[in-house]
Design a protein around this motif. Structure first.
Motif, mmCIF file in Angstrom:
data_model
loop_
_atom_site.group_PDB
_atom_site.id
_atom_site.type_symbol
_atom_site.label_atom_id
_atom_site.label_comp_id
_atom_site.label_asym_id
_atom_site.label_seq_id
_atom_site.Cartn_x
_atom_site.Cartn_y
_atom_site.Cartn_z
ATOM 1 N N PRO A 175 -5.823 3.141 3.495
ATOM 2 C CA PRO A 175 -4.833 4.172 3.106
ATOM 3 C C PRO A 175 -5.223 4.982 1.872
ATOM 4 O O PRO A 175 -4.651 6.058 1.641
ATOM 5 N N PHE A 176 -6.185 4.499 1.077
ATOM 6 C CA PHE A 176 -6.526 5.179 -0.173
ATOM 7 C C PHE A 176 -7.832 5.971 -0.093
ATOM 8 O O PHE A 176 -8.246 6.574 -1.087
ATOM 9 N N SER A 182 0.574 4.251 -2.762
ATOM 10 C CA SER A 182 0.296 5.635 -2.348
ATOM 11 C C SER A 182 1.331 6.594 -2.907
ATOM 12 O O SER A 182 0.988 7.692 -3.393
ATOM 13 N N LYS A 183 2.588 6.216 -2.865
ATOM 14 C CA LYS A 183 3.641 7.081 -3.394
ATOM 15 C C LYS A 183 3.474 7.275 -4.894
ATOM 16 O O LYS A 183 3.687 8.381 -5.415
ATOM 17 N N THR A 203 0.828 -1.204 0.000
ATOM 18 C CA THR A 203 0.000 0.000 0.000
ATOM 19 C C THR A 203 0.869 1.263 0.000
ATOM 20 O O THR A 203 0.496 2.274 -0.598
ATOM 21 N N GLU A 204 2.016 1.200 0.631
ATOM 22 C CA GLU A 204 2.911 2.361 0.672
ATOM 23 C C GLU A 204 3.419 2.711 -0.726
ATOM 24 O O GLU A 204 3.416 3.887 -1.131
ATOM 25 N N ARG A 222 -12.593 9.141 -6.379
ATOM 26 C CA ARG A 222 -11.562 8.105 -6.495
ATOM 27 C C ARG A 222 -12.261 6.758 -6.473
ATOM 28 O O ARG A 222 -13.047 6.476 -5.565
ATOM 29 N N LEU A 256 0.657 7.187 -6.551
ATOM 30 C CA LEU A 256 -0.491 8.066 -6.763
ATOM 31 C C LEU A 256 -0.111 9.527 -6.566
ATOM 32 O O LEU A 256 -0.509 10.400 -7.349
ATOM 33 N N VAL A 257 0.676 9.813 -5.522
ATOM 34 C CA VAL A 257 1.117 11.184 -5.269
ATOM 35 C C VAL A 257 1.976 11.680 -6.421
ATOM 36 O O VAL A 257 1.809 12.811 -6.903
#
Length: 307
Positions: free
Chosen positions: A112-113, A15-16, A11-12, A63, A18-19
């Protein structure tokens, strides 16, 4: 469409990515009005779910998170895919494929999302839990949308909707009843204003949509309601005559009122993406849907009604 595959990821890392993607495209997450979590079981069509969610996304920028549960006897693994453009509509689509024991912990992977300070809507396009509000992902959502349109056992599906209901639940079969409800409501708002004494709902069986229409009439009018098989005909009896809504062979609706000429109305049938988009317009609990579910318990099953 731009597709980014992230096999055997975390998940980390997702997320990175996506940013970094938002930074590169200048597409801020703050423009999203909600997070739509789509729950797909092993064997169900993920692409159809993505297409339907993407179409609804064009009307309601959000989203979209697809939680696709894979084989539970496989090794624990998380595969991800990020889609931008095309079926993703106005936002990004994040596809999370869960394998092994991870498939039963989709809520932990989804958290997380979730976009901050926006509503969460959970949608099951296929098989849904018995009690959506008690499902781990359903518990994260303020609105929970199920899909009984193609149910093989309509009676069992309706019973599940009734007994598993919690505030925030809805079903696409209820959205499908909107044209009928609108026509009947508008007709009752015209003279004469005599109260309805009885209602009869005829139509194909099984049909959860018509069952809910019957429950809605029972709850809102507080009169006896009969549900029978036959061609579509909804009759509202009053002392001064009967108001009826029927459907001709071409699928067009006809409204008949005492002392007035017959009028043609549209009984349009929306597809799943349009029905989903309709449900995403409202984030508050649908109290009328709840009343329709409760009202169906007082509806009389009338095998002779068609006669």
């Amino acid at each position: 469409m731009s597709i980014i595959d992230l096999p055997a990821t975390t998940t980390e890392k997702i997320s990175k990515r996506l940013v970094a993607l938002r930074t590169a495209t200048g597409n801020p997450a703050v423009s999203r009005v909600l997070t739509l979590v789509v729950c797909v079981e092993d064997g169900e069509d993920v692409e159809l779910a993505i297409s339907a969610a993407g179409t609804a996304n064009r009307e309601h920028p959000c989203r979209v998170i697809i939680v696709a549960k894979g084989q539970r006897y496989a090794a624990t693994r998380l595969d991800a895919q990020i889609r931008v453009g095309g079926d993703a509509g106005a936002s990004e689509v994040v596809v999370l494929r869960l394998y092994g024991p991870l498939a039963d912990h989709g809520d932990s992977v989804v958290i997380p999302f979730l976009l901050p300070d926006t509503p969460v809507v959970a949608w099951w396009p296929g098989l849904a839990p018995e009690v959506p509000a008690e499902d781990p992902i359903g518990a994260l959502a303020s609105r929970r949308v199920t899909n009984s349109i193609t149910a093989a056992d309509a009676a069992a599906s309706l019973a599940k909707l009734v007994h598993g209901y919690a505030p925030g639940d809805t079903d696409l079969v209820w959205a499908r009843a909107t044209p009928i409800r609108s026509i009947l409501t508008a007709s009752l708002d015209e003279p004469n204003y005599e109260p309805v004494t009885e209602a009869v709902v005829l139509g194909p069986e099984p049909s959860i949509t018509l069952d809910l229409v019957a429950g809605w009439l029972a709850a809102r009018l507080a009169v006896p309601v009969r549900r029978g098989a036959g061609s579509l005909e909804i009759s509202l009896h009053r002392h001064g005559g009967t108001l009826s809504l029927t459907q001709d062979r071409r699928g067009n609706g006809r409204v008949v009122r005492p002392g007035r000429p017959e009028s043609a109305v549209s009984l349009f049938h929306q597809d799943v993406p349009a029905l989903l988009a309709q449900e995403l317009r409202f984030m508050d609990p649908d109290e009328v849907y709840e009343q329709a579910l409760q009202g169906f318990g007082s509806v009389t099953k009338d095998e002779e009604a068609a006669a």
